[in-house]
Structure formats: C-alpha cells, structure tokens
Design a protein around this motif. Structure first.
Motif, PDB file in Angstrom:
ATOM      1  N   ASP A  40       0.658  -1.161  -0.138  1.00 15.15           N
ATOM      2  CA  ASP A  40      -0.029   0.041   0.045  1.00 15.15           C
ATOM      3  C   ASP A  40       0.659   1.351   0.017  1.00 15.15           C
ATOM      4  OD1 ASP A  40      -2.371  -1.603   0.172  1.00 15.15           O
ATOM      5  OD2 ASP A  40      -2.267  -1.605   2.213  1.00 15.15           O
ATOM      6  N   ILE A  41       2.323   1.057   0.162  1.00 16.82           N
ATOM      7  CA  ILE A  41       3.167   2.616   0.103  1.00 16.82           C
ATOM      8  C   ILE A  41       2.814   3.280  -1.104  1.00 16.82           C
ATOM      9  CG2 ILE A  41       5.477   3.104   0.502  1.00 16.82           C
ATOM     10  CD1 ILE A  41       4.248   1.821   2.851  1.00 16.82           C
ATOM     11  N   ASP A  42       2.972   2.847  -2.238  1.00 22.62           N
ATOM     12  CA  ASP A  42       2.727   3.993  -3.388  1.00 22.62           C
ATOM     13  C   ASP A  42       1.233   4.436  -3.662  1.00 22.62           C
ATOM     14  OD1 ASP A  42       5.383   3.482  -4.108  1.00 22.62           O
ATOM     15  OD2 ASP A  42       5.218   1.792  -5.466  1.00 22.62           O
ATOM     16  N   ILE A  43       0.612   3.332  -3.269  1.00 25.87           N
ATOM     17  CA  ILE A  43      -0.990   3.807  -3.285  1.00 25.87           C
ATOM     18  C   ILE A  43      -1.046   5.017  -2.261  1.00 25.87           C
ATOM     19  CG2 ILE A  43      -3.235   3.029  -2.683  1.00 25.87           C
ATOM     20  CD1 ILE A  43      -2.688   0.376  -3.658  1.00 25.87           C
TER      21      ILE A  43
ATOM     22  N   LEU B 231       8.456  11.070  -2.490  1.00 21.13           N
ATOM     23  CA  LEU B 231       7.269  11.289  -1.451  1.00 21.13           C
ATOM     24  C   LEU B 231       7.338  10.450  -0.340  1.00 21.13           C
ATOM     25  CD1 LEU B 231       4.444  11.018  -4.121  1.00 21.13           C
ATOM     26  CD2 LEU B 231       5.607  13.093  -3.293  1.00 21.13           C
ATOM     27  N   ALA B 232       6.932  11.294   0.932  1.00 19.79           N
ATOM     28  CA  ALA B 232       7.247  10.680   2.122  1.00 19.79           C
ATOM     29  C   ALA B 232       6.162  10.572   3.152  1.00 19.79           C
ATOM     30  CB  ALA B 232       8.392  11.334   2.899  1.00 19.79           C
ATOM     31  N   TRP B 233       4.826  10.473   2.627  1.00 20.09           N
ATOM     32  CA  TRP B 233       3.825  10.206   3.496  1.00 20.09           C
ATOM     33  C   TRP B 233       4.007   8.838   4.124  1.00 20.09           C
ATOM     34  CZ3 TRP B 233       2.358  13.113  -0.922  1.00 20.09           C
ATOM     35  CH2 TRP B 233       1.964  14.412  -0.544  1.00 20.09           C
ATOM     36  N   ALA B 234       4.486   7.946   3.221  1.00 20.78           N
ATOM     37  CA  ALA B 234       4.700   6.346   3.739  1.00 20.78           C
ATOM     38  C   ALA B 234       5.839   5.778   3.124  1.00 20.78           C
ATOM     39  CB  ALA B 234       3.276   5.585   3.398  1.00 20.78           C
ATOM     40  N   ILE B 235       6.587   4.823   3.868  1.00 23.08           N
ATOM     41  CA  ILE B 235       7.587   3.800   3.463  1.00 23.08           C
ATOM     42  C   ILE B 235       7.547   2.748   4.241  1.00 23.08           C
ATOM     43  CG2 ILE B 235       9.203   5.804   2.704  1.00 23.08           C
ATOM     44  CD1 ILE B 235      10.689   5.379   5.253  1.00 23.08           C
ATOM     45  N   THR B 236       8.126   1.566   3.904  1.00 27.22           N
ATOM     46  CA  THR B 236       8.188   0.244   4.478  1.00 27.22           C
ATOM     47  C   THR B 236       9.376   0.424   5.465  1.00 27.22           C
ATOM     48  OG1 THR B 236       9.908  -0.572   2.802  1.00 27.22           O
ATOM     49  CG2 THR B 236       7.397  -0.997   2.291  1.00 27.22           C
ATOM     50  N   ILE B 237       9.103  -0.056   6.622  1.00 27.64           N
ATOM     51  CA  ILE B 237      10.052  -0.309   7.774  1.00 27.64           C
ATOM     52  C   ILE B 237      11.171  -1.153   7.079  1.00 27.64           C
ATOM     53  CG2 ILE B 237      10.743  -1.892   9.766  1.00 27.64           C
ATOM     54  CD1 ILE B 237       7.531  -1.434  10.577  1.00 27.64           C
TER      55      ILE B 237
ATOM     56  N   ARG C 147       7.226  12.577  -9.133  1.00 26.46           N
ATOM     57  CA  ARG C 147       6.029  13.459  -9.228  1.00 26.46           C
ATOM     58  C   ARG C 147       5.914  14.228  -8.107  1.00 26.46           C
ATOM     59  NH1 ARG C 147       1.652  10.658  -9.001  1.00 26.46           N
ATOM     60  NH2 ARG C 147       0.156  11.839 -10.448  1.00 26.46           N
ATOM     61  N   LEU C 148       5.944  15.433  -8.327  1.00 25.94           N
ATOM     62  CA  LEU C 148       5.734  16.559  -7.249  1.00 25.94           C
ATOM     63  C   LEU C 148       4.798  17.428  -7.558  1.00 25.94           C
ATOM     64  CD1 LEU C 148       9.663  16.984  -6.325  1.00 25.94           C
ATOM     65  CD2 LEU C 148       8.076  15.478  -5.126  1.00 25.94           C
ATOM     66  N   LYS C 149       4.399  18.118  -6.546  1.00 26.83           N
ATOM     67  CA  LYS C 149       3.538  19.211  -6.332  1.00 26.83           C
ATOM     68  C   LYS C 149       3.745  20.114  -5.291  1.00 26.83           C
ATOM     69  CE  LYS C 149      -0.737  17.308  -8.387  1.00 26.83           C
ATOM     70  NZ  LYS C 149      -2.126  16.998  -7.985  1.00 26.83           N
ATOM     71  N   LYS C 150       3.503  21.447  -5.390  1.00 22.91           N
ATOM     72  CA  LYS C 150       3.739  22.507  -4.274  1.00 22.91           C
ATOM     73  C   LYS C 150       2.943  21.946  -3.094  1.00 22.91           C
ATOM     74  CE  LYS C 150       3.310  27.203  -3.134  1.00 22.91           C
ATOM     75  NZ  LYS C 150       2.957  28.419  -3.543  1.00 22.91           N
ATOM     76  N   GLY C 151       3.343  21.641  -1.806  1.00 22.15           N
ATOM     77  CA  GLY C 151       2.760  21.172  -0.852  1.00 22.15           C
ATOM     78  C   GLY C 151       3.068  19.723  -0.525  1.00 22.15           C
TER      79      GLY C 151
ATOM     80  N   LEU D 268      -0.763  12.818  -2.944  1.00 18.81           N
ATOM     81  CA  LEU D 268      -0.199  13.434  -3.653  1.00 18.81           C
ATOM     82  C   LEU D 268      -1.611  14.386  -4.578  1.00 18.81           C
ATOM     83  CD1 LEU D 268       1.929  15.127  -5.111  1.00 18.81           C
ATOM     84  CD2 LEU D 268       2.313  13.530  -6.669  1.00 18.81           C
ATOM     85  N   ASP D 269      -2.440  13.238  -4.897  1.00 21.94           N
ATOM     86  CA  ASP D 269      -3.688  13.439  -5.819  1.00 21.94           C
ATOM     87  C   ASP D 269      -4.486  14.579  -5.225  1.00 21.94           C
ATOM     88  OD1 ASP D 269      -2.448  11.961  -7.971  1.00 21.94           O
ATOM     89  OD2 ASP D 269      -3.663  10.570  -7.544  1.00 21.94           O
ATOM     90  N   LEU D 270      -4.525  14.340  -3.759  1.00 22.69           N
ATOM     91  CA  LEU D 270      -5.524  15.416  -3.177  1.00 22.69           C
ATOM     92  C   LEU D 270      -5.124  16.910  -2.988  1.00 22.69           C
ATOM     93  CD1 LEU D 270      -6.058  13.069  -0.037  1.00 22.69           C
ATOM     94  CD2 LEU D 270      -7.665  13.801  -1.807  1.00 22.69           C
ATOM     95  N   ILE D 271      -3.628  17.121  -3.492  1.00 22.33           N
ATOM     96  CA  ILE D 271      -3.257  18.480  -3.552  1.00 22.33           C
ATOM     97  C   ILE D 271      -3.696  19.022  -4.901  1.00 22.33           C
ATOM     98  CG2 ILE D 271      -1.064  19.939  -3.378  1.00 22.33           C
ATOM     99  CD1 ILE D 271       0.180  17.700  -1.923  1.00 22.33           C
ATOM    100  N   GLU D 272      -4.180  20.295  -4.801  1.00 16.73           N
ATOM    101  CA  GLU D 272      -4.646  20.918  -6.057  1.00 16.73           C
ATOM    102  C   GLU D 272      -3.192  21.803  -6.738  1.00 16.73           C
ATOM    103  OE1 GLU D 272      -7.548  23.831  -5.419  1.00 16.73           O
ATOM    104  OE2 GLU D 272      -9.213  22.239  -4.924  1.00 16.73           O
ATOM    105  N   GLY D 273      -3.152  22.019  -7.997  1.00 23.67           N
ATOM    106  CA  GLY D 273      -2.060  22.744  -8.317  1.00 23.67           C
ATOM    107  C   GLY D 273      -1.549  21.534  -9.620  1.00 23.67           C
ATOM    108  N   SER D 274      -0.521  22.495 -10.172  1.00 26.53           N
ATOM    109  CA  SER D 274       0.088  21.656 -11.361  1.00 26.53           C
ATOM    110  C   SER D 274       1.066  20.806 -10.777  1.00 26.53           C
ATOM    111  CB  SER D 274       0.793  22.651 -12.319  1.00 26.53           C
ATOM    112  OG  SER D 274       1.773  23.440 -11.567  1.00 26.53           O
ATOM    113  N   LEU D 275       1.339  19.572 -11.536  1.00 23.44           N
ATOM    114  CA  LEU D 275       2.337  18.616 -11.288  1.00 23.44           C
ATOM    115  C   LEU D 275       3.516  18.701 -12.152  1.00 23.44           C
ATOM    116  CD1 LEU D 275       2.568  15.509 -10.180  1.00 23.44           C
ATOM    117  CD2 LEU D 275       1.735  14.695 -12.446  1.00 23.44           C
TER     118      LEU D 275
END
Length: 544
Positions: free
Chosen positions: A225-228, A340-346, A269-273, A234-241
């Motif tokens: 589930d990490i990448d998901i 992206l660092a909302w989630a990573i594996t142990i 893939r990055l966005k502001k925020g 990231l998709d929840l953030i508005e703005g350009s990719l």
C-alpha cells in the motif's frame, strides 16, 4: 566501546566486527576510517549487503563487487569463468581493505562464497585472501530473507567467521535518540525485556497526535500500500504537477542494479505542498538521508524548493548515484534526491533517522521488526503508534545470547588496546600502513593518468567536468591534482577557487592554519558538520 577506541583498533589493521545499537554511530565511524585510508592512498572497497545500505556509504553491493551476483555458491567451472575476468582480477589485487556494511542482511553462505572468491583471485590461503575485512551491522536489525524456512542464520554461522581472528568493536554511545524514554525502550527490547516497562510508555503514544508541524512519515510492514498511499495524498493536492525524469549512463546491468537498490524514483512526481524525504547526505546544503520537509515552490529553473521541518529553505538540485571501480564510473544515475514521504516500508527505513513517524506494527511478520521501526525515531514525542502484534517486540533468543557474547568480546578488545602504550599503538598502525600502502611500481604505473588530468586542468575545466570527461569520480581527480603538486608539477588551479561558495575557502584555510597540519579530520572537527571532507580536501590544494 567508544568510537575513538574502535578507530584505533581499525587503524591497527585487525579484522573487525563493528556493531552497536541503532544510532551508535557505526556509519559515521566507517566514514572516518574510509577517509583515513584514502588520505594514505590505501585502496578500500566500500560495500554493503543491500543497495539501499550501500548508498549510505557511497559504495556498491558486495554481490556486485565480488562478481557473485545472486549466486549462493559457484562450482568449479563457474569459478574458473569468474577468474578469467580481468577487471575483477585487478580489483581484488588492488584492494587492501574490504568493508561490508549491514551484514545482518547477508546470508552466512554468501560470506563464505565471498571469502572463497577472494582467496582464489588473490591466490592466498588466508581469510579473504589476506585483506583487512571490516564487517559492520547489528544482529537486532532485520535478518536475511529466509529460504526454505531456514530460520535465523546470520554471518556468525559462516565457516570463515571463526577463522578471521575478529576484534569485536561494540559501540555503546548514543547519537541518534535524544530522549531517555525511547533509549530505555530500545535497550529493553535488545535485552529481551519488553514487558510492561516497554508497553506502558508505548501505550501513551497509541494513536497520539504529534505536536509538530512535521507531517509524520508512515512506516508500514508491507510494501503493497505504500505507493498507493503516497499517490493518493499527492492527488489530493490541487495545483500543477511537476515530473522529474531519472537520467542514467553506463553498463546496462549495473544501471539496473542501481535502480533497484536506490530509493530514487525513475519518475518523481511532485506538487507544491508535497511531503518529501531527502535520500542523500549533503553536508554543504545541510540535509541527510531521512531529512523531512515540504515542497513550498519551484525555482525559475523548475527545481523543487523544500522547507525542512526545522525551518531551512533548500533548492534541491539533481544528485548522482554511482558504481565505480578504481575511481572509474561504471554506472551512474541522476535524479532529484527526493521521494514522497507520507509512507515508506520499515524495511526501507533502515539507516534513516526520522523526526517523527506514524508506525503500524500490527502486521509484523519477523522478530526485530518493531525494534528497527522504533529505532528510526529520534525521540518518543515523535512517535505515533497505530498498532502492535505479538511478534512486533520480540527478539530472537539466539540473537540475544550472541549479543551477550559480543559485548564480552568487545570488553576484551578494549582491555587489549589499553595494554599497549600510545607509542606502541602508533607503531602497530604505522606498520600496517606500510604493508597496505601502494608501492613505487604501483604509483609509477598510474603516472600517465595524472598527465591526462593535467591536460584538462590546462584547459580550465571544472573538477566535475574533468571527472565526467575522464569517467572517474571527482574525488579521484582531486587525488590526481594532489599527486601532480607533490611531484613539483607546475599547474594553474586558481580557477577552481570559483567553485567555493562565499567565504568558505577562507574558513577552511584558516582552520588548516590553526591545526598546523594537513590532515582532514582535525579541520573537520573545527569546522563541524557544515563542511564535508570532500570540500575540505579540495581546499587543501590551496595551502601554501
């Protein structure tokens, strides 16, 4: 054992097993010794059991270095075929010191295979063909992935383990955690004493909100589930990719090895925020592997600008990961050192130091997983615990008994060191350096390569440009310049000063004058973490 004592033992030329709790400074000490060897022109192979671990020291996997790939053993025909490879023959003959990091994740039979290959190439019937070998790791970390339910089989089960006359250096200082509560929890887990004394303080962190601006990194036991999770956030953030593509060059198979072992992504893939984590150490820009932050903008050139959670603003430039052989780059990839660092594996968090983390251990499936996850966090206030299961805080009984023996061996090593006078220790270290330093013949063989570098200096190429054109590392080019200057060669390198940021060169040169020496380490101690060894070494070129 203190770091200083361990470094003295390493410099004496002993084979060493370097261990200690998470955050005790094993990687720092290895880098100190690597710099010492390089200062003295001693050829050192820096390797690790996994690609992720190897990036921490700027090395390559031991499997790739030794040429064994994924093999568990080599028959007579396969060994003979391996011995025909000239680049490997040169590598083994030149290497004087072999470092293998994160050996807890190396199978015992692979250590024996590496020993077998070393003896064959070097034609010496000594452990690893007579090289000094430093094994570094912590058996409380995650074990090798088991095949056929073979259970815990660490490298101490290897046949060569008892033949190496290892000195055990068990570091007992703590540099990562700045919280007594967390240190006590980890020590109790190591001592197989994880009862109410551990559970009680952990309950206080159960689904506890972290009082910080930092968005905690989520550590999970499984990869699915990490990448998901990261992509959903990231998709929840508005703005350009913004999309950053990885660039590679070199041997195709080695490039693929780098891709698999490196945490950098082929398409970032990055966005502001976006919440991000740095993947490299950069002392000049003051970020390390594991530094967390948020993308606050993009520069005019399109580079991400990250605000770290301690308030620093960093324009993040492309970094490179390389596999090099004798200073020549065999494979390289370049990418923005973020993910992206909302989630990573142990599993992938090993070696990182996190300001805060949300950890779910409810699906732990191997002993030691809880210890690894909890030891990533700097302090207890930075922990949000989402769940535990029965296996999460367990320590393997065999590992626990082995750890007690290692502590005793380490105490014995300290006693042996203290039995020598300071002069006797220095004499032993000097004798070892004489044995492993390059001979006159070896130095003369490489004189032509210095001349090639000199021609590019005369053209006023930057250090990086010279390195790229010669297909070697920047560090190798600095070594060439040092040799040219030592030989009395007249070269104009003043233009290289332009590569230093404002006032940094002057600060380094003042530090050298203060030490009245040309060694890098005393200068590094004066300047602190803001200055790296590579930068100091370049500045040393301009000493009168």
């Amino acid at each position: 054992m203190k770091q200083k004592e361990a470094l003295e033992i390493l410099k004496m030329g002993h084979n060493v097993y370097l261990t200690g709790a998470a955050g005790s400074g094993k990687t720092y000490l290895l880098n100190e010794y690597i710099n010492f060897l390089k200062e003295n022109d001693v050829s050192v192979a820096v390797t690790a059991s996994t690609g992720i671990a190897s990036t921490h020291l700027g090395g390559m996997t031991i499997h790739s270095w030794a040429g064994i790939g994924i093999n568990d053993d080599l028959n007579e025909w396969e060994m003979d075929s391996l011995l025909q490879k000239s680049h490997l023959a040169k590598r083994f003959q030149n290497t004087k010191v072999l470092i293998i990091d994160e050996v807890s994740m190396l199978h015992h039979y692979r250590l024996d295979l590496i020993d077998k290959v070393c003896r064959a190439f070097r034609q010496k019937d000594f452990p690893f063909g007579g090289m000094q070998v430093i094994l570094s790791g912590d058996f409380f970390q995650l074990p090798p992935i088991s095949k056929n339910n073979e259970g815990f089989c660490f490298i101490n089960k290897a046949n060569v383990w008892n033949d190496m006359d290892l000195k055990v250096c068990y570091l007992d200082e703590q540099y990562r955690q700045d919280c007594d509560t967390l240190t006590n929890i980890l020590n109790n887990i190591r001592q197989d004493n994880a009862g109410e004394n551990v559970l009680a303080p952990l309950r206080l962190r159960y689904k506890k909100q972290i009082n910080s601006e930092i968005v905690p990194t989520k550590l999970y036991t499984h990869n699915a589930d990490i990448d998901i999770i990261n992509n959903q956030q990231l998709d929840l953030i508005e703005g350009s990719l913004k999309i950053f593509e990885m660039h590679t060059k070199g041997n195709r198979k080695l490039v693929e090895t780098l891709k698999k072992s490196c945490l950098a992504q082929e398409e970032l893939r990055l966005k502001k925020g976006a919440v991000v984590m740095f993947l490299k150490n950069n002392p000049i820009k003051k970020y390390v592997n594991g530094t967390l932050g948020k993308v606050i903008d993009f520069s005019a050139g399109g580079l991400p600008i990250v605000k770290t959670y301690d308030g620093r603003i960093i324009e993040v430039e492309e970094e490179s990961w390389v596999i090099d052989e004798d200073g020549k780059i065999k494979a390289e990839l370049k990418q923005i050192p973020l993910r992206l660092a909302w989630a990573i594996t142990i599993h992938k968090s090993q070696g990182m130091s996190l300001d805060c983390a949300e950890i779910d251990l409810s699906k732990s499936f191997v002993e030691g997983m809880g210890y690894v996850a909890l030891s990533r966090v700097k302090k207890i206030e930075g922990l949000r615990l989402m769940g535990l299961n029965d296996i999460a805080l367990r320590i393997n009984k065999e590992v626990s008994e082995l750890d007690k023996k290692l502590l005793l061996f380490s105490e014995k090593a300290v006693d042996e060191l203290s039995s020598f006078s300071e002069n006797e220790v220095k004499k032993i270290q000097e004798t070892f350096l004489d044995l492993v330093s390059p001979t006159k013949e070896e130095k003369q063989e490489s004189l032509s390569t210095y001349e090639k570098t000199k021609l590019l200096i005369d053209e006023k190429n930057s250090l990086q440009e010279i390195a790229d054109k010669r297909e070697v590392t920047k560090e190798t080019i600095v070594g060439h310049i040092e040799k040219l200057l030592e030989s009395g060669e007249k070269i104009d390198i003043d233009y290289i000063k332009k590569g230093f940021e404002k006032n940094r060169l002057e600060k380094i040169l003042k530090a050298f004058k203060k030490t009245k020496d040309k060694k890098l380490t005393p200068v590094k101690e004066i300047l602190g973490d803001d200055f790296g060894f590579d930068e100091i070494r370049v500045a040393r070129l301009f000493l009168e």
